[in-house]
Write a protein that holds these residues in place. Structure first.
Motif, PDB file in Angstrom:
ATOM      1  N   ILE A   1       0.855  -1.212   0.000  1.00 53.07           N
ATOM      2  CA  ILE A   1       0.000   0.000   0.000  1.00 53.07           C
ATOM      3  C   ILE A   1       0.880   1.247   0.000  1.00 53.07           C
ATOM      4  O   ILE A   1       0.599   2.223  -0.709  1.00 53.07           O
ATOM      5  CB  ILE A   1      -0.940   0.009   1.237  1.00 53.07           C
ATOM      6  CG1 ILE A   1      -2.035  -1.042   1.105  1.00 53.07           C
ATOM      7  CG2 ILE A   1      -1.550   1.398   1.441  1.00 53.07           C
ATOM      8  CD1 ILE A   1      -2.934  -1.181   2.332  1.00 53.07           C
ATOM      9  N   THR A   2       1.961   1.195   0.791  1.00 51.38           N
ATOM     10  CA  THR A   2       2.805   2.400   0.920  1.00 51.38           C
ATOM     11  C   THR A   2       3.474   2.772  -0.413  1.00 51.38           C
ATOM     12  O   THR A   2       4.017   3.852  -0.540  1.00 51.38           O
ATOM     13  CB  THR A   2       3.890   2.233   2.006  1.00 51.38           C
ATOM     14  OG1 THR A   2       4.817   1.229   1.585  1.00 51.38           O
ATOM     15  CG2 THR A   2       3.298   1.856   3.348  1.00 51.38           C
ATOM     16  N   GLU A   3       3.424   1.863  -1.387  1.00 50.16           N
ATOM     17  CA  GLU A   3       4.062   2.116  -2.691  1.00 50.16           C
ATOM     18  C   GLU A   3       3.069   2.538  -3.778  1.00 50.16           C
ATOM     19  O   GLU A   3       3.476   2.933  -4.857  1.00 50.16           O
ATOM     20  CB  GLU A   3       4.774   0.851  -3.176  1.00 50.16           C
ATOM     21  CG  GLU A   3       5.563   0.148  -2.096  1.00 50.16           C
ATOM     22  CD  GLU A   3       7.051   0.297  -2.278  1.00 50.16           C
ATOM     23  OE1 GLU A   3       7.514  -0.069  -3.357  1.00 50.16           O
ATOM     24  OE2 GLU A   3       7.709   0.772  -1.331  1.00 50.16           O
TER      25      GLU A   3
ATOM     26  N   PRO B   1       0.537   9.094   2.442  1.00 48.70           N
ATOM     27  CA  PRO B   1       1.073   9.343   3.787  1.00 48.70           C
ATOM     28  C   PRO B   1       2.527   8.909   3.987  1.00 48.70           C
ATOM     29  O   PRO B   1       3.320   9.656   4.568  1.00 48.70           O
ATOM     30  CB  PRO B   1       0.134   8.551   4.710  1.00 48.70           C
ATOM     31  CG  PRO B   1      -1.162   8.494   3.971  1.00 48.70           C
ATOM     32  CD  PRO B   1      -0.767   8.372   2.518  1.00 48.70           C
ATOM     33  N   THR B   2       2.883   7.741   3.476  1.00 47.62           N
ATOM     34  CA  THR B   2       4.245   7.254   3.724  1.00 47.62           C
ATOM     35  C   THR B   2       5.274   8.151   3.049  1.00 47.62           C
ATOM     36  O   THR B   2       6.269   8.555   3.667  1.00 47.62           O
ATOM     37  CB  THR B   2       4.389   5.798   3.234  1.00 47.62           C
ATOM     38  OG1 THR B   2       3.325   5.038   3.802  1.00 47.62           O
ATOM     39  CG2 THR B   2       5.729   5.194   3.640  1.00 47.62           C
TER      40      THR B   2
ATOM     41  N   PRO C   1       5.305   6.552  14.199  1.00 48.27           N
ATOM     42  CA  PRO C   1       5.063   7.137  12.881  1.00 48.27           C
ATOM     43  C   PRO C   1       3.884   6.461  12.168  1.00 48.27           C
ATOM     44  O   PRO C   1       3.205   5.597  12.736  1.00 48.27           O
ATOM     45  CB  PRO C   1       6.374   6.840  12.145  1.00 48.27           C
ATOM     46  CG  PRO C   1       6.805   5.535  12.710  1.00 48.27           C
ATOM     47  CD  PRO C   1       6.323   5.495  14.149  1.00 48.27           C
ATOM     48  N   GLY C   2       3.659   6.866  10.934  1.00 51.20           N
ATOM     49  CA  GLY C   2       2.727   6.126  10.072  1.00 51.20           C
ATOM     50  C   GLY C   2       1.283   6.512  10.238  1.00 51.20           C
ATOM     51  O   GLY C   2       0.414   5.953   9.587  1.00 51.20           O
TER      52      GLY C   2
ATOM     53  N   PHE D   1       0.975  15.910   5.839  1.00 49.23           N
ATOM     54  CA  PHE D   1       1.287  14.999   6.942  1.00 49.23           C
ATOM     55  C   PHE D   1       2.096  15.762   8.006  1.00 49.23           C
ATOM     56  O   PHE D   1       2.938  16.596   7.655  1.00 49.23           O
ATOM     57  CB  PHE D   1       2.129  13.829   6.399  1.00 49.23           C
ATOM     58  CG  PHE D   1       2.085  12.606   7.272  1.00 49.23           C
ATOM     59  CD1 PHE D   1       1.174  11.587   7.029  1.00 49.23           C
ATOM     60  CD2 PHE D   1       2.931  12.481   8.361  1.00 49.23           C
ATOM     61  CE1 PHE D   1       1.114  10.468   7.844  1.00 49.23           C
ATOM     62  CE2 PHE D   1       2.881  11.361   9.184  1.00 49.23           C
ATOM     63  CZ  PHE D   1       1.969  10.343   8.912  1.00 49.23           C
ATOM     64  N   SER D   2       1.813  15.473   9.271  1.00 49.57           N
ATOM     65  CA  SER D   2       2.524  16.195  10.347  1.00 49.57           C
ATOM     66  C   SER D   2       3.367  15.241  11.191  1.00 49.57           C
ATOM     67  O   SER D   2       3.021  14.066  11.357  1.00 49.57           O
ATOM     68  CB  SER D   2       1.514  16.879  11.262  1.00 49.57           C
ATOM     69  OG  SER D   2       0.762  15.900  11.955  1.00 49.57           O
TER      70      SER D   2
END
Ligand code: SAH
Ligand code: AVI
Length: 334
Positions: A53-55, A61-62, A164-165, A316-317
């Motif tokens: 998903i992160t790709e 988000p990532t 994180p994340g 994103f913070s």
């Protein structure tokens, strides 16, 4: 993650055991609306699917968090005293920890904590090879409950929590507050906590991030049924359920559901569960915070603001907090 976090003192073994999984699934499918805690996504296959998903291009988000971490690594590293231990909650892949470790060579130990033992062992082995002087001390634990840190991490002059994340967004807000209290107890006096949280933004961008065109998020959601079939003798047919994800603006959260495509009966651990056509299992919430709303949540349980950074798009913070001197338990919950 909500149901379990409500009783953080209930004794639990470290890691996710089968009986807790069975109890939570049977309880969750026995209530209306049906639900299963999101932490059960992360078996071996689920952890790999999350990495995929992160790709995908839609899941920003990532990438945004990594950019913010890289751009502000030097300032973040200033919060880390010599000899400190970095404790990462829900560590998954080690790619974000590597940015912090690279910027803060004064760290003596790294403690990745995750419910998914397979991924944890693999990632820890990689880090040991690349950082031979660093003590890498993985802990398999459910961070909704109190757990013990390894002796060497407890002996460090101070502990820096790293969350994180936007995993904090997977808690109900009152459970996020309970988590932050638990983290304060685990990390101890004078600790710092660095939290990555996805920010509220345009609904189209949010909806796309949880409905990627390649269907990876759908596969991640449906994998929960495969896991229930394998580990709890379930009879779910994946093709009879569909991934639903949408932004609920009123509650500032993405909701993920598995919708039953027809009226059907499914067995889990010998129990029959009835589904109406269109009925859903609520599998995840992903709350989106503003910088101020997360700060208020943390302040309410004794964490004082110590820094805030974002990516260049402002999607994103990353916020740092330090523990106030006042005992956490004496402060009101939010
Ligand atoms: N920190 C990584 C991974 C985020 S995915 C990143 O920022 O990309 C969420 C991670 O939290 C997964 O690795 C999952 O296994 C872990 N996790 C989810 N619920 C958990 C719980 N209750 N206790 C411990 N780990 C949990
Ligand atoms: C881990 N967690 C913060 C992810 C999120 O965005 O809520 C899990 C996820 N669910 C669907 N896509 C990603």
């Amino acid at each position: 993650m909500d149901a379990l976090a409500r009783s953080p003192r209930r004794p639990q073994p470290q890691g996710a055991d089968l009986s807790a999984f069975a109890t939570d699934v049977l309880n969750g499918l026995g209530t209306t609306p049906k639900r299963v805690p999101a932490k059960y996504f992360y078996d071996g296959a689920g952890s790999l699917l999350f990495e995929q998903i992160t790709e995908v291009p839609e899941y920003y988000p990532t990438r945004c968090e990594m950019q913010a971490l890289r751009d502000h690594a030097a300032e973040i590293a200033e919060l880390v005293p010599a000899g400190a231990a970095l404790v990462e909650f829900g560590s998954g892949s080690n790619k974000k920890a590597r940015i912090v470790l690279g910027a803060a060579p004064q760290l003596a130990a790294y403690v990745p904590v995750d419910i998914s033992g397979e991924m944890l062992a693999r990632e820890a082995a990689e880090l040991r090879a690349d950082y031979p002087k660093l003590k890498v001390l993985p802990v398999v634990a459910d961070f909704c409950y109190p757990f013990d840190l390894p002796r060497e991490a407890k002996a460090a002059p101070v502990r820096i929590g790293f969350f994180p994340g936007s995993t904090i967004g997977n808690f109900e807000p009152h459970d996020a507050a309970a988590f932050l209290r638990n983290a304060a107890r685990i990390l101890g006096p004078k600790s710092t906590l660095i939290i990555g949280a996805d920010l509220i933004k345009d609904a189209d961008i949010l909806n796309a991030a949880y409905n990627d065109a390649a269907g990876v998020t759908a596969a991640f959601n449906l994998n929960l049924l495969t896991r229930i079939n394998r580990e709890l003798g379930g009879t779910f047919k994946r093709e009879c359920f569909e991934h639903h994800a949408f932004f609920n603006r009123e509650r500032s959260r993405i909701e993920m559901h598995l919708a039953s495509l027809k009226r059907q009966k499914v067995k889990v651990m010998g129990e029959t569960i009835d589904f109406r056509a269109g009925e859903t299992i609520h599998t995840e919430n992903s709350y989106k915070y503003s910088v101020d709303s997360l700060r208020a949540l943390a302040r309410g349980v004794g964490w004082l603001p110590a820094g805030v950074w974002t990516d260049t798009q402002g999607y994103f913070s990353i916020q740092a907090f330090t523990l106030s001197e006042e005992p956490v338990a004496a402060r009101p919950a939010v």
